[in-house]
Design a protein around this motif. Sequence first.
Motif, PDB file in Angstrom:
ATOM      1  N   ASP A   1       0.827  -1.207   0.000  1.00  0.00           N
ATOM      2  CA  ASP A   1       0.000   0.000   0.000  1.00  0.00           C
ATOM      3  C   ASP A   1       0.864   1.261   0.000  1.00  0.00           C
ATOM      4  O   ASP A   1       0.566   2.236  -0.708  1.00  0.00           O
ATOM      5  N   GLU A   2       1.930   1.238   0.794  1.00  0.00           N
ATOM      6  CA  GLU A   2       2.814   2.402   0.838  1.00  0.00           C
ATOM      7  C   GLU A   2       3.483   2.636  -0.507  1.00  0.00           C
ATOM      8  O   GLU A   2       3.591   3.780  -0.980  1.00  0.00           O
TER       9      GLU A   2
ATOM     10  N   HIS B   1       1.060   4.048  -2.990  1.00  0.00           N
ATOM     11  CA  HIS B   1       0.825   5.466  -2.746  1.00  0.00           C
ATOM     12  C   HIS B   1       1.980   6.300  -3.287  1.00  0.00           C
ATOM     13  O   HIS B   1       1.759   7.352  -3.924  1.00  0.00           O
ATOM     14  N   GLU B   2       3.209   5.814  -3.066  1.00  0.00           N
ATOM     15  CA  GLU B   2       4.365   6.539  -3.597  1.00  0.00           C
ATOM     16  C   GLU B   2       4.332   6.558  -5.125  1.00  0.00           C
ATOM     17  O   GLU B   2       4.654   7.581  -5.757  1.00  0.00           O
TER      18      GLU B   2
ATOM     19  N   GLN C   1       1.841   9.145  -6.308  1.00  0.00           N
ATOM     20  CA  GLN C   1       2.353  10.504  -6.198  1.00  0.00           C
ATOM     21  C   GLN C   1       3.359  10.802  -7.299  1.00  0.00           C
ATOM     22  O   GLN C   1       3.408  11.910  -7.845  1.00  0.00           O
TER      23      GLN C   1
ATOM     24  N   GLN D   1      -8.868  10.790  -8.112  1.00  0.00           N
ATOM     25  CA  GLN D   1      -8.149   9.595  -8.527  1.00  0.00           C
ATOM     26  C   GLN D   1      -8.102   9.498 -10.054  1.00  0.00           C
ATOM     27  O   GLN D   1      -9.057   9.881 -10.746  1.00  0.00           O
TER      28      GLN D   1
END
Length: 737
Positions: free
Chosen positions: A471-472, A475-476, A479, A666
């Motif tokens: 998930d991290e 997200h990166e 971005q 999104q």
Amino acid sequence: MDNTDVPDLVGRLGREDDSGRKMAAFKLQSAIADPSFADVFVSEGGLPKLRELCLHANGNTLAYGLTSLSKLLELDMGWDIVSGDLIERAVQLVVTQPLVNILRGAMSILVAVVSYPHSHQNVERSEKDGTDSFGFKALKPSIAIYPQFLEMLVSRLSSGDHILGANALQLVNALMRDALVNDTDAEWSRFIKKLQDLGVIKAVYVLMQSTALTDLAHPLLDFQQLTKLMLKKWRDVRIDMEKPEHRRALKALDSASYPERLTKENNASGSKRNHPEKWRRLGFETESPAWEFDQVGFLGMMDVTDFVRKDQDQYQKLLLEQSNMPSEQRCPIARASLSVTAILYEHFEVDKAAEEDRGQYANALESRSGFDKAFRPLLLHWSRLHTAGLNGFLRLWKATGAEVEDFEKVEDLVRILVEQVVGQAPRIKDMQEVEDELQDFDYQKLRELQMELLELTFEDAWGHHLRQVRDELNHEALQFIKEQRIRCLLQGDWFPHILGYATDTGPVTKQTLARNVPSGWRYVRLSHNRRYLHYADFNEKTADAPSLDALNEKIDLSIVSSVDSKVSTSRPSTPNTSSTITGGNHALLNGTKPGSKHTASASASTTLTIHGYLPTSSPPRSRHGHNKSGSQGQQTKESVLLTLHPQSHTLASEWLDGLLMLLNQQPITADTNKLVRLIGGYGLRIRLLNVRFEDVGLGLGENSGKALANGLGENGEMKMPGREGLDEEYYYEIAGM
């Protein structure tokens, strides 16, 4: 049949009248399977009559008598009449008798004799009589009289009568099991090899791939289990240089590594080669290679010698190629061979207990589709599989440019290769096809499978830790793509004006085609502060992009309410798709738009429409319906602020998702979402490749999750800061400060 009929039946079995004796034997074979009837039959003296029947009768009478005796032996009764002459008679019938019903009974009796348990009473009786009444030893005297017995037995496996073929295979299984369990090391291997030379492997392989499996299922599965037992027994034989056959096998590897001419010259001169790296040259790790066979035993020795014997010229050529390469780039052939043996041994689960195996077989045989899961005919071609696997190992070594320190990595690839080709092969797949696939399997696909398996392995081990990291990373990645898309807007792009640009233009004609020619161009660009969308209309598209000052109209993004689009959320299948994707990836890697303009054409219905709320006291709008003031004021009615016609799907994806992400929404297009998944997936795989599963697999608590998130050191330990290179003026950077 009532017990009162037994004395009469026994009496008729001893008559000289063939028809009466035949009828009595026919009734006997139907009733003898009943234990209570069998007890009365034995007590009434029926065994001697039955023995005479089996020794001297002919035709159907003989067939009925043999069947009756085999059923009696299944009840563990009637062993008193089983003697050398009766066994010889059964062996003779197997060799000379063409009638199927006689052969069935004779083979069933021999199966019972060879499989007879070593009861205390039987051992005592054998010692007293001085004879061997059970096991293969009981057949040896008769086989000496009829030496073609084994050959005829193997030939019966291919009989058109499936029950006869099953009986023949049951006898082969009984002989193999007795040899593996009871014979000495010097005897069992020779007996097994003799059966193999007679073609038993090929015959059983054909039966396993046939459609007539119902009658043959149990003896075939038994043969498969015995094959595993045989492989395990060979594996358990330790290499001992004190044994002459082991020394000869190892010496054969060295002799085969030199051309025949050179070998003869050295033998004639009596000289011995004392090469300083005699065994390491062949791919062993040391000059004392016996210990290197500890994991695979004599089975590994057999496999490597088979590989050399099958193509000695190729073996010499491989060694010559390796000798011309730097030492760190040479593939250790012997070590690779032992590795392939271990991989196959593990793949076929040779060490699995027989009871567990049979339980799985029983479950698999409940349905017809279960046959493919239960039967593993490729196991019978062990030597060919090993050779093909070793050739695949050598090919992967070369394709990956591996070095000696990468041996375990190539080994992992070969393990996946075996699982994909051998493990996924259907029961009826030809061995030659399997060999070809092992040799030609696509390396890139193999790497993809390796990464998928790696993710699944860590998913099982680390659970929520892995999901949290994924998930991290996603997200990166989001971005990162957001910044790339917005930079496309900061650079700006040209959009055409098209006369009659609508979905109701009708069929393509000269008139409608003329209406689709751009009559002007609009250049749109995002301001540096990312608050305004500037644009202006031009008669022609210039080579140099207009400056921001030349764009006299703008939209305040704070009044934008939504962005509508007719861009598909999935990429269409067009001939230009590949070039469009290439352009998008180029833009991603450089953080800007590609230098070349987009090559894939968007459909005529591809539009981007920007909506927003205009103030109540707005100044007159331009001919495009846009508010030039940029002031939001009081919001009343949602209006169209700007309409764009992208020329490609890539451009449409960049601007649609760029605008959405600029508005903190999104992305929706397939191109953008694919890039997000791609970057997130690569990030996760890089993290996984920095973690050694075996080092932290036993401690799957909080530390293992941190290890996954941060990456581990070379030894699987958490990286700790050191003082190397620091003087007195050093400082610590505290995370989160």
